[in-house]
Design a protein around this motif. Structure first.
Motif, mmCIF file in Angstrom:
data_model
loop_
_atom_site.group_PDB
_atom_site.id
_atom_site.type_symbol
_atom_site.label_atom_id
_atom_site.label_comp_id
_atom_site.label_asym_id
_atom_site.label_seq_id
_atom_site.Cartn_x
_atom_site.Cartn_y
_atom_site.Cartn_z
ATOM 1 N N VAL A 1 1.085 -1.576 -0.269
ATOM 2 C CA VAL A 1 0.015 0.158 -0.164
ATOM 3 C C VAL A 1 0.983 1.403 0.337
ATOM 4 O O VAL A 1 1.628 1.149 1.041
ATOM 5 C CB VAL A 1 -0.608 -0.059 1.480
ATOM 6 C CG1 VAL A 1 -1.412 1.177 1.389
ATOM 7 C CG2 VAL A 1 -1.551 -1.058 1.477
ATOM 8 N N PRO A 2 0.524 2.344 -0.840
ATOM 9 C CA PRO A 2 1.768 3.673 -1.013
ATOM 10 C C PRO A 2 1.286 3.921 0.210
ATOM 11 O O PRO A 2 -0.082 4.420 -0.125
ATOM 12 C CB PRO A 2 1.369 4.154 -2.663
ATOM 13 C CG PRO A 2 0.289 2.949 -2.948
ATOM 14 C CD PRO A 2 -0.543 2.058 -2.077
ATOM 15 N N VAL A 3 1.419 5.215 0.718
ATOM 16 C CA VAL A 3 2.203 5.610 2.278
ATOM 17 C C VAL A 3 2.354 7.143 1.259
ATOM 18 O O VAL A 3 3.100 6.906 0.633
ATOM 19 C CB VAL A 3 2.088 5.061 3.390
ATOM 20 C CG1 VAL A 3 1.393 3.848 3.579
ATOM 21 C CG2 VAL A 3 3.904 5.066 3.045
ATOM 22 N N ARG A 4 1.974 8.202 2.265
ATOM 23 C CA ARG A 4 2.642 9.984 2.478
ATOM 24 C C ARG A 4 2.601 10.291 3.612
ATOM 25 O O ARG A 4 1.607 9.754 4.849
ATOM 26 C CB ARG A 4 1.121 10.711 1.578
ATOM 27 C CG ARG A 4 0.935 10.463 -0.050
ATOM 28 C CD ARG A 4 0.090 11.723 -0.640
ATOM 29 N NE ARG A 4 -1.019 11.620 0.920
ATOM 30 C CZ ARG A 4 -1.645 12.483 0.655
ATOM 31 N NH1 ARG A 4 -1.870 13.099 -0.802
ATOM 32 N NH2 ARG A 4 -2.906 12.580 1.365
ATOM 33 N N ARG B 1 3.559 10.187 11.580
ATOM 34 C CA ARG B 1 1.648 10.146 10.897
ATOM 35 C C ARG B 1 1.592 9.580 9.591
ATOM 36 O O ARG B 1 0.645 10.429 8.634
ATOM 37 C CB ARG B 1 1.696 11.532 10.993
ATOM 38 C CG ARG B 1 2.306 11.905 12.183
ATOM 39 C CD ARG B 1 1.083 12.924 13.224
ATOM 40 N NE ARG B 1 -0.138 13.084 12.446
ATOM 41 C CZ ARG B 1 -0.507 14.321 12.931
ATOM 42 N NH1 ARG B 1 -0.518 15.694 13.314
ATOM 43 N NH2 ARG B 1 -1.627 14.429 12.104
ATOM 44 N N ALA B 2 2.112 8.560 9.139
ATOM 45 C CA ALA B 2 1.961 8.016 7.340
ATOM 46 C C ALA B 2 0.553 7.876 7.393
ATOM 47 O O ALA B 2 -0.122 7.461 8.292
ATOM 48 C CB ALA B 2 2.719 6.650 7.881
ATOM 49 N N MET B 3 -0.359 7.850 6.237
ATOM 50 C CA MET B 3 -1.589 7.309 6.215
ATOM 51 C C MET B 3 -1.077 7.450 4.824
ATOM 52 O O MET B 3 -0.268 7.378 3.958
ATOM 53 C CB MET B 3 -2.010 9.032 5.824
ATOM 54 C CG MET B 3 -1.983 10.091 5.097
ATOM 55 S SD MET B 3 -3.103 10.901 4.981
ATOM 56 C CE MET B 3 -3.170 11.964 6.848
ATOM 57 N N ALA B 4 -2.390 6.114 4.349
ATOM 58 C CA ALA B 4 -2.838 5.607 2.671
ATOM 59 C C ALA B 4 -2.816 6.575 1.891
ATOM 60 O O ALA B 4 -3.848 8.306 2.312
ATOM 61 C CB ALA B 4 -3.913 4.745 3.178
#
Length: 60
Positions: free
Chosen positions: A6-9, A17-20
Motif C-alpha cells: 500500500v503506498p503511503v504519504r 503520521r503516515a497515511m495511505a
C-alpha cells in the motif's frame, strides 16, 4: 505472503503520521460524469437508430 503493498504519504519529519495514499481528489466525480455522458450518448444513438428503422419500415 504478508499482504498487499500500500503506498503511503507522510512528511519526512513525521513518519509516525503516515497515511495511505488515496486516489486523486475529484477522480470519482470525473468518472461519474464520464459514465453519465456515455450513457446519454448511447441512448441518443439508440434513439436515432430506432427512428431510422421506424422510418425505413414505414417507407419500405
Amino acid at each position: 505472503m504478508a499482504g498487499d503493498a500500500v503506498p503511503v504519504r507522510y512528511l519526512p519529519e513525521r513518519p509516525d503520521r503516515a497515511m495511505a495514499a488515496e486516489a486523486t481528489p475529484g477522480s470519482d466525480v470525473v468518472s461519474c460524469l464520464f459514465g453519465g455522458v456515455m450513457v446519454i450518448l448511447t441512448c441518443v444513438g439508440l434513439g436515432f437508430a430506432a427512428l431510422g428503422f421506424g422510418v425505413a419500415a414505414l417507407i419500405g
